[in-house]
Design a protein around this motif. Structure first.
Motif, PDB file in Angstrom:
ATOM      1  N   LEU A  93      46.120  39.971  40.742  1.00 42.30           N
ATOM      2  CA  LEU A  93      46.873  40.544  39.623  1.00 42.30           C
ATOM      3  C   LEU A  93      46.575  42.033  39.529  1.00 42.30           C
ATOM      4  O   LEU A  93      45.524  42.497  39.975  1.00 42.30           O
ATOM      5  N   SER A  94      47.495  42.756  38.905  1.00 42.55           N
ATOM      6  CA  SER A  94      47.251  44.191  38.723  1.00 42.55           C
ATOM      7  C   SER A  94      46.431  44.402  37.443  1.00 42.55           C
ATOM      8  O   SER A  94      46.364  43.524  36.586  1.00 42.55           O
ATOM      9  N   ASP A  95      45.841  45.598  37.329  1.00 49.27           N
ATOM     10  CA  ASP A  95      45.095  45.939  36.112  1.00 49.27           C
ATOM     11  C   ASP A  95      45.987  45.797  34.878  1.00 49.27           C
ATOM     12  O   ASP A  95      45.564  45.293  33.847  1.00 49.27           O
ATOM     13  N   ALA A  96      47.238  46.220  35.016  1.00 50.47           N
ATOM     14  CA  ALA A  96      48.146  46.181  33.870  1.00 50.47           C
ATOM     15  C   ALA A  96      48.423  44.735  33.454  1.00 50.47           C
ATOM     16  O   ALA A  96      48.518  44.424  32.262  1.00 50.47           O
ATOM     17  N   GLU A  97      48.547  43.889  34.448  1.00 50.54           N
ATOM     18  CA  GLU A  97      48.825  42.488  34.118  1.00 50.54           C
ATOM     19  C   GLU A  97      47.633  41.838  33.412  1.00 50.54           C
ATOM     20  O   GLU A  97      47.786  41.074  32.464  1.00 50.54           O
ATOM     21  N   ILE A  98      46.428  42.163  33.890  1.00 48.18           N
ATOM     22  CA  ILE A  98      45.230  41.627  33.245  1.00 48.18           C
ATOM     23  C   ILE A  98      45.119  42.135  31.808  1.00 48.18           C
ATOM     24  O   ILE A  98      44.810  41.391  30.883  1.00 48.18           O
ATOM     25  N   GLU A  99      45.432  43.419  31.626  1.00 44.31           N
ATOM     26  CA  GLU A  99      45.374  43.956  30.261  1.00 44.31           C
ATOM     27  C   GLU A  99      46.403  43.326  29.346  1.00 44.31           C
ATOM     28  O   GLU A  99      46.129  43.034  28.181  1.00 44.31           O
ATOM     29  N   ALA A 100      47.589  43.053  29.910  1.00 43.71           N
ATOM     30  CA  ALA A 100      48.637  42.412  29.106  1.00 43.71           C
ATOM     31  C   ALA A 100      48.185  41.011  28.681  1.00 43.71           C
ATOM     32  O   ALA A 100      48.442  40.569  27.558  1.00 43.71           O
ATOM     33  N   ALA A 101      47.505  40.321  29.583  1.00 43.84           N
ATOM     34  CA  ALA A 101      47.020  38.978  29.244  1.00 43.84           C
ATOM     35  C   ALA A 101      45.902  39.069  28.213  1.00 43.84           C
ATOM     36  O   ALA A 101      45.899  38.354  27.206  1.00 43.84           O
ATOM     37  N   ALA A 102      44.960  39.990  28.470  1.00 40.83           N
ATOM     38  CA  ALA A 102      43.796  40.100  27.587  1.00 40.83           C
ATOM     39  C   ALA A 102      44.217  40.460  26.170  1.00 40.83           C
ATOM     40  O   ALA A 102      43.727  39.895  25.193  1.00 40.83           O
TER      41      ALA A 102
END
Lengths: 993, 275
Positions: free
Chosen positions: A48-57
């Motif tokens: 996953l990309s950093d942005a995707e992880i942040e969106a999930a978090a």
């Protein structure tokens, strides 16, 4: 790479979970910590990309109002010790699964094979300095080492940049799946060793039977045609062990029993099940003739009876004792969602309407050193209650009836009975909905969850006592939501006629479900490699017998297969075609195109040899205790009300949603303050009708120590009188028996096997006698026969226990009766006679005595009484009704009074009792078939007319004065207690649980 | 054009539990149509929210409440695409709301509305500023509660009502706001529609009358239009006297108090949307 997302509460937000953990640590282990705070950790192992992880978090994983998030850095601060608890590889992680789905919605991409999300919990402890204590807190309370693992860090050991090191509990396997052959041309000792080492639970006779079968030249010829040799494969041996297990085959109930009674009379009983259980139902149905309301008994996952012209009711009760002993939460959760699959998977399918739960534990306050591997009863209590709570509440099924029964011997094995009822149309697409039939050529389709190593050997494990080597893989964790999605899908598929038959995957997994369904056609061809797996590396035999949860197996006609699979896909339910049902006569399994099992259906299902069990009944030499009547009977009554078997279970009942589906008419808690104890539940399954289902139960293991015959009779009567108390129709009622026994087979381990087997025989005889006498057919049941604990020289056997569940009907639920007194001036009637029957009673137990005069049931008089009561209820003459059970008349009077918020004045001189019976015994005798009824003064004549010629005595009346006032045989005051005081005594013991 | 029938929809699936009794309540209250629609049908584009007047988000455990109550459910509505459109279900709900229609969320449905930012939606903002979290007691509980209704609330569901007696059945029902300003605004705008109260109808913070420790005793809130309403207690669980825990000992009218909320909704639709 793997990310760690840590979620915690913002500063200043109260951590209720942490506070509860702190309290529980003090209660369970005695450590007083300053504080406990909690953090949730998601370990995301996916591309996953950093942005995707942040969106999930910052999206689904956290709540912006109260929570804060850290990615790949610690959130923990201001603690002395950090304990992080996560699952071991391969253990069901429901939250991890939901988290993965949430990320997939955000990215619009599916996770690749091997990618996943794993959850863990961090506990931040203050007021603790040594690691040894932290280790004990982790191992003995926060985590269950069977399914979880943990990391402990002192404050100075936490890396302030990276936090707790990343650890991904991914299942890694380097084994190449391949069927192995097993040489059975070995000595008897080696045969037994193969059984023991493989956790097969097969005895020597059974191993020899298999040895002979595989050596048969004709069998060898047939095997060679499909490319198998003259040795059995591990797939076949496991399939046999599972199919022949006590759990699946009920070998003890099917055994030939050589029984000798106390007078030396001998008889041979060819199957307890056929003789007494099936026999009773057969005779009762014959007697009912045209009025027979049974639709499907004993042959399906649950029993089915008529509800009305358009609907039928399905009922089943299961036990899940052994897994609950190892992992109380997971075991009990799996118990409830497992029995739910039985309720759904009966006939062509049914919709779940309610659950029932009965638990037998040792006291949660037990203050004793426990033998190895046993969890403290308090942990079992907590875990089981929470497991069933999650199973029932999350599935949207109200839990409307249940009990908690306490006895110290249940420390050896807790009993966890989970029941479920469902409703189905009488007819479905022109055919009876309670029938099903697999057709040759139908596809074997598995739906729901995937297969892992969970629950391997569950069926054979529960067929043994709990011992040192009891396997950890026998524990499964249920997933109510995956199951709920599957049920939603199956009911639509049912109505569209997309399958011919189905059943659940419970004990024994595919081996059991497919094996049983294949009996319809006489064969099966199943490709094990097509089954969807949670992770790679499972052996073919593991795929076959895994008890991974939330799966059903269906027989789908070829022309419906595409429609079936596409409906499943749209509703987010996995469905996989595993092969076909055939008429080949063989249980034929393949793995990657090669045959790995080719057992004849006949040998698989009929090959198990019948056991022969000796049984010899010798009544124990027991006497009645001698003690003077206590001076202060107020105090005695309060002590009884505070006993665990009698006291309020409100703290548990409230944790169960007992009202979802909006059908609960008589709830578990009733009365002026919504806290009185109901006798039974009334449930309206159809929202536009007032017809009700009535459900109740009886259970009295205390009496087993005197005579299991009367224990069984009392359990049946208790179930029936609870049922009739709320208004259940005595002529439209069915029973369901669940035997939980200790091992009754005479052996070195069980030197008193003959006695235990005789106890079993006697209980069965009573089951037949009383079901026939009451005219209550048995529609389904289950037995669990190895409820012993044995490690080293310590053996704990549970008291023989039968749960007798009762289900039936009330024509108009608006005529149901609750147990609480309603208004001052109403007359109090006692129905039934009181005898010197305190053997096994709570009153004797409070004095530390057992006694010998166990209550006995006179079914004929009881039935007449229950019929008359039904009439009185139908005529609206009964304003309240409560059964007399544990603690007898004294307890019933108290409960009725404080539940209603008024006093009762009653005279023991009016009670029909033996002329020499002492006052304390009249008060606390547990004579059966008795009920306390209140009636309005103006109904006196009509009520008494209905009971003319029966034991029906007006013993007092309801008073404005909130006091229980009981006078003795000479008219003197025996008991004079404010109802608030009695209620407090009754509510206090389990209030904080 | 819609015909002059009141059409209500209850979304089901992925862990909703109360859809049947909610649909039943809508019917009893006079709705001509009360459809239970699986979310898969909506995502497949076969059923459209726009065809209805009254959207019900029923109680249950969406996705097991595994990520916190209704969190994963909210995420699905926000991100899962509706087949054949550029929209998500959240977009469709926004259009539904903009069309002047009604939404009621009960229990898990209320949690869902709050976590999607549908409530309280001050000045139409979709930013989440309230939440529902674990009960102060830390446990799921089923018990009946008295609710005091704010007579000055714009809520269309509670018009003319003073009190309600309904069951709560939840583990995460403690209402909290992100700050005191939000709370003040809720109170000032009379959006805190129903409050847990003692039997004399005084709002209370005392357990068990306030079963979960909700701030300012708040049991349910509406948006400034009053057409969006969410509450933790279950109105669909008291539509007939036999639902009441003491019906065997009290004289009660045939209709339960919970039904009033649905009757108000249907009346509003007839008078305002179908006139």
């Amino acid at each position: 790479m793997a990310w760690r997302i840590v979620v915690g509460l913002k500063d200043g937000v109260r951590d209720a979970r942490g506070e509860r953990v702190r309290r529980e640590i003090k209660e369970n282990l005695g450590y007083r910590l300053q504080s406990v705070r909690t953090l949730d950790v998601y370990t995301v192992d996916a591309d996953l990309s950093d942005a995707e992880i942040e969106a999930a978090a910052n999206g689904p994983f956290s709540d912006p109002v109260i929570q804060q998030v850290a990615i790949n850095r610690p959130l923990a601060s201001d603690f002395d010790m950090l304990i992080e608890v996560g699952f071991r590889p391969g253990v069901t992680d429901n939250t991890g699964r939901t988290a993965k789905e949430a990320i997939q919605y955000i990215t619009g991409r599916a996770f690749l094979p091997g990618e996943g999300v794993y959850t863990s919990t961090q506990y931040l402890l203050t007021g603790l300095s040594d690691k040894e204590t932290a280790e004990k807190i982790a191992g003995d309370f926060l985590a269950n080492g069977l399914i979880q693992r943990w990391t402990i860090l002192a404050a100075d050991e936490l890396d302030s940049v990276t936090g707790v090191p990343v650890s991904v509990p991914k299942v890694v396997s380097d084994s190449t799946p391949k069927a192995q052959s097993i040489n059975l041309k070995v000595s008897d000792q080696q045969l037994l060793e193969i059984s023991r080492a493989g956790m097969l639970a097969l005895n020597l006779e059974e191993m020899q039977k298999i040895q002979q079968h595989i050596a048969d030249p004709q069998v060898i010829v047939e095997r060679q045609k499909v490319g198998l040799g003259s040795e059995l494969s591990d797939v076949e041996l496991e399939a046999l062990a599972q199919t022949w297990s006590e759990h699946c085959k009920h070998k003890i109930f099917s055994a030939k029993i050589e029984y000798e009674d106390e007078n030396g009379n001998r008889e041979t009983i060819d199957s307890l099940f056929k003789t007494y259980i099936v026999g009773a139902t057969r005779d009762i149905r014959k007697a009912m003739g045209e009025n027979d309301f049974c639709l499907s008994v004993f042959k399906d996952n649950a029993g089915v009876i008529e509800f009305n012209d358009d609907w039928s009711i399905v009922f089943k009760v299961e036990t899940h004792n052994s897994p609950s002993a190892l992992d109380p939460y997971g075991g009990a959760l799996t118990g409830i969602v497992g029995v739910n699959r039985d309720g759904v998977g009966t006939g062509m399918g049914a919709r779940l309407i309610f659950n029932t739960d009965v638990f037998c534990f040792a006291s949660p306050f037990l203050d004793k050193e426990l033998p190895p591997r046993l969890l403290h009863p308090r942990r079992i209590f907590e875990g089981v209650v929470e497991g069933v709570e999650h199973g029932g509440n999350k599935s949207g099924i109200p839990t409307i009836n249940g009990s908690l029964v306490f006895d110290e011997r249940f420390a050896g094995k807790p009993l966890v009975y989970c029941g479920t009822a469902s409703i189905m149309p009488r007819m479905l697409n022109g055919k009876p909905c309670h029938e099903k039939q697999v057709q040759v050529g139908d596809h074997i389709v598995m739906t729901g969850g995937r297969i892992g190593k969970d629950g391997i050997h569950g069926a054979t494990f529960s067929s043994e006592e709990l011992h040192e080597g009891s396997p950890v893989t026998a524990v499964q964790i249920g997933d109510p939501i995956t199951q709920r999605k599957m049920f939603d899908f199956l009911l639509i598929a049912r109505d569209r006629g997309l399958y011919n038959s189905f059943t659940d995957n419970g004990a024994g997994g595919l081996s059991s479900s497919v094996g049983e369904m294949a009996e319809d056609t006489g064969g099966v061809e199943m490709h094990l490699d097509r089954a969807p797996l949670k992770y790679p590396g499972l052996q073919p035999w593991e795929i076959l017998i895994s008890e991974a949860q939330e799966r059903m197996t269906l027989a789908v006609p070829a022309d419906k297969l595409d429609e079936f699979i596409s409906l499943a896909t749209e509703m987010d339910v996995e469905a996989t075609d595993l092969g076909t049902f055939t008429d080949s006569g063989y249980f034929h399994c393949l793995y990657q195109g090669e045959t790995v099992s080719y057992l004849s259906m006949e040998f698989l299902h009929e090959g198990v040899p019948q056991m022969v069990i000796p049984a010899k009944w010798q009544p124990r030499a027991l006497t009645e205790p001698e003690f003077a009547q206590p001076q202060n009977l107020d105090a005695e009554l309060q002590k009884l009300l505070a006993r665990l078997n009698i006291c309020s279970k409100e703290s548990v009942v409230r944790r169960y949603d007992h009202e979802v589906q909006a059908g609960t008419v008589i709830k578990p808690l009733v009365g002026v303050a919504n806290d009185g104890p109901s006798d039974a539940a009334v449930f309206r399954p159809l929202l536009d009708s007032f017809e009700g289902v009535v459900v109740s139960h009886g259970i009295c293991p205390n009496y087993s120590d005197i005579d299991t015959y009367h224990m069984m009779a009392c359990a049946i009567d208790e179930g029936m009188r609870n049922y009739v108390a709320v208004g259940g129709n005595i002529d439209h009622v069915a029973g369901l028996d669940n035997f939980c026994w200790c091992d009754p087979v005479q052996s070195e381990k069980t030197p008193d096997g003959e006695y235990k087997a005789a106890q079993l025989v006697r209980a069965n005889k009573a089951l037949y006698d009383y079901c026939v006498a009451f005219g209550v057919p048995l529609i389904s049941g289950k037995d669990s026969m190895k409820n012993d604990y044995q490690i080293g020289n310590t053996k704990i056997s549970i008291p023989p226990t039968v749960l007798f569940s009762v289900i039936g009907k009330i024509a108009d639920a608006r005529k149901s009766i609750s147990m609480d007194v309603k208004r001052p001036g109403d007359l109090v009637y006692l129905l039934g006679e009181t005898a010197d029957e305190l053997g096994g009673s709570e009153y004797y137990a409070e004095q530390g005595e057992l006694g010998s005069q166990v209550p006995q049931v006179d079914a004929e008089t009881a039935l007449a009484r229950y019929r008359a009561l039904n009439q009185a209820q139908a005529q609206g003459l009964v304003v309240s009704c409560h059964d007399l059970s544990d603690g007898g008349l004294g307890v019933a009077l108290a409960e009725k009074a404080f539940a209603g918020g008024f006093g009762i004045k009653a005279a023991l001189a009016k009670v029909v009792a033996g002329s020499t019976l002492r006052e304390d015994k009249i008060l606390f005798s547990e004579s059966q078939s008795r009920l306390l009824v209140t009636v309005r003064a103006e109904s006196q004549d009509a009520f008494e007319t209905l009971f003319a010629g029966q034991s029906c005595r007006r013993i007092g009346k309801v008073t404005e004065q909130p006091e229980l006032l009981v006078t003795g045989l000479q008219g003197q005051v025996l008991i004079s207690s404010p109802i608030d005081l009695l209620k407090e005594a009754w509510q206090a013991p389990l209030r904080e649980m | 054009m819609m015909s002059k029938t009141v059409k209500t929809i209850v979304i089901a699936g992925n862990g909703t539990n109360c859809e049947r009794e909610v649909a039943h309540a809508c019917k009893l209250a006079g709705a001509e149509v009360a459809d239970i629609v699986h979310v898969a049908e909506l995502l497949a584009g076969r059923v459209k929210l726009a065809d209805y007047h009254f959207l019900n988000l029923a109680g249950g455990f969406l996705d097991g409440d595994d990520l916190g109550s209704a969190k994963a459910g909210a995420n699905r509505l926000l991100h899962a695409p509706v087949v054949g459109s550029e929209q998500t279900l959240a977009d469709q709900i926004k259009q539904f709301v903009a069309a002047g229609k009604l939404v009621m969320g009960v229990c898990n449905g209320f949690q869902l509305m709050v976590k999607m930012g549908l409530l309280p939606a001050f000045a139409g903002s979709a930013k989440q500023n309230c939440t529902l979290t674990h009960n102060q007691g830390g446990r799921f509980e089923d018990r009946w509660s008295w609710l005091k209704v704010d007579p000055e609330s714009p809520c269309v569901f509670t018009r003319g009502l003073e009190r309600l007696y309904l069951p709560v059945r939840h583990g995460e029902g403690q209402f909290v706001t992100d700050n005191t300003a939000t709370l003040k605004q809720l109170e000032a705008m009379h959006l805190s529609v129903v409050k847990y109260a003692d039997s004399d109808l005084n709002p209370t913070m005392e357990y068990p009358d306030n079963p979960n420790g909700s701030v300012a005793s708040i049991a349910g809130i509406c948006d400034p239009t009053g057409r969006l309403f969410g509450l933790m207690p279950h109105p669909e669980a008291y539509v007939h006297y036999t639902h009441h825990p003491r019906w065997t000992r009290e004289e009660l009218p045939e209709e339960g108090m919970g039904l009033w909320l649905y009757q108000n909704a249907i009346r509003f639709i007839r008078e305002e949307l179908l006139k």
